[in-house]
Design an enzyme around this catalytic site. Structure first.
Site, short mmCIF file in Angstrom:
data_model
loop_
_atom_site.label_atom_id
_atom_site.label_comp_id
_atom_site.label_asym_id
_atom_site.label_seq_id
_atom_site.Cartn_x
_atom_site.Cartn_y
_atom_site.Cartn_z
N LEU A 94 0.86 -1.18 0.00
CA LEU A 94 0.00 0.00 0.00
C LEU A 94 0.89 1.24 0.00
CD1 LEU A 94 -2.95 -0.58 2.55
CD2 LEU A 94 -3.14 -0.17 0.09
N ASP A 95 0.56 2.22 -0.83
CA ASP A 95 1.32 3.46 -0.87
C ASP A 95 1.22 4.18 0.47
OD1 ASP A 95 2.03 3.09 -3.54
OD2 ASP A 95 0.19 4.04 -4.26
#
Length: 297
Positions: A43-44
């Site tokens: 996940l960013d």
């Protein structure tokens, strides 16, 4: 005396914003007092939501979750393109999007739904000749990542509003692993000739695991507990094949069973409820794909 190793399994984390997936792993290594911690599906930093983390032997199970489908709630801003396709990057162009016709937007969304070819965002964790794309971009290199096939099964607009010259869309996306929601925002903006980027992203599902299974990272740091042990993880992720205790012993030692006409991977579960292994028919053998409870004696 050394402390006993933590029990193997999965932790479903509700990742906070402003932190990398690796940051989460580092904090859980300290919380669970083990180096054997890993995650599936990056996940960013700006994104929140479901991050599946393996503990001890659970890290080996993560490899069998790579192909899981995922679901996201996101906000797309039309009218501005950025260097990273999200709000973290520099704005590289702006075009007044306030006058866009909503039916035109929906038509372009249809074109980005189904089986499509998607060019991943340049600032990503994809490796090019052994080096991650975002590292090459940071070092000033020109990066060109080839388009790849992905499946977007759901791309629904939940709400929309005009904010000055921008047109904001709240969307829900269900997609195959490897799909970049940032790239969907970019491609929608490009198709409408106004540019687009992601301003918010929350992952709501990874395979069978949802936000209902997830625990905030802060709570896990205070009270490190598994979300699922390995038995639960296997049976939540795959169809179950009931086996005898003796067959369970054989599988735990890496032996194979006689074929039974199975299609795809199954979790082999004994009468006592132990999910011994993931198994799959290969030719004339019912062989292990992953052994959750190995017997090395």
């Amino acid at each position: 005396m050394n402390a006993p190793a933590p029990k193997p399994g999965l932790v479903i984390v509700d990742k906070p914003a402003g932190m990398t997936s690796h940051d989460v792993v580092s904090k859980l290594r300290r919380a669970f007092s083990t180096r054997k911690v890993g995650h599936a599906g990056t996940l960013d930093p700006m994104a929140t939501g479901v991050l599946v983390v393996g503990i001890e032997r659970g890290t080996r199970f993560l490899a069998h979750m790579v192909a899981s489908t995922k679901a996201y709630d996101a906000t797309i801003r039309l009218g501005a393109a950025t260097s990273t396709d999200d709000a973290e990057g520099e704005v590289i162009s702006t075009t007044d999007a306030s006058g866009l016709d909503h039916s035109t937007i929906l038509a372009e969304i249809v074109n980005l739904t189904g089986d499509i070819m998607q060019k991943p965002t340049k600032v990503s964790a994809i490796k090019i000749d052994g080096k991650r794309a975002h590292e090459r971009v940071r070092d000033g290199e020109e990066v060109d990542i080839p388009a790849r096939p992905v499946t977007v099964s759901v791309f629904d607009v939940l709400d929309y509003h005009v904010d000055g010259e921008f047109y904001d869309l709240d969307v829900r996306v269900h997609c195959s692993s490897g799909t970049y929601i940032r790239a969907l925002a970019r491609d929608l903006g490009n198709a409408l000739q106004v540019g687009g980027h992601l301003t918010a992203l929350r992952r709501t599902e990874v395979g069978p695991f949802t936000l209902n299974d997830a625990t905030p990272l802060s709570k896990l740091q205070e009270n490190p507990e598994l979300s699922l042990n390995l038995d639960q993880a296997l049976t939540r992720s795959y169809p179950v094949l009931d086996i005898t205790e003796d067959e369970g012993v054989d599988l735990s030692m890496g032996k194979w069973l006689e074929p039974r006409g199975l299609k795809g991977v199954h979790a082999a579960v004994t009468p006592s409820g132990k999910a011994v292994a993931l198994i799959e028919e290969k030719g004339k053998r019912l062989a292990t794909v992953f052994v959750a409870h190995p017997n090395t004696l």
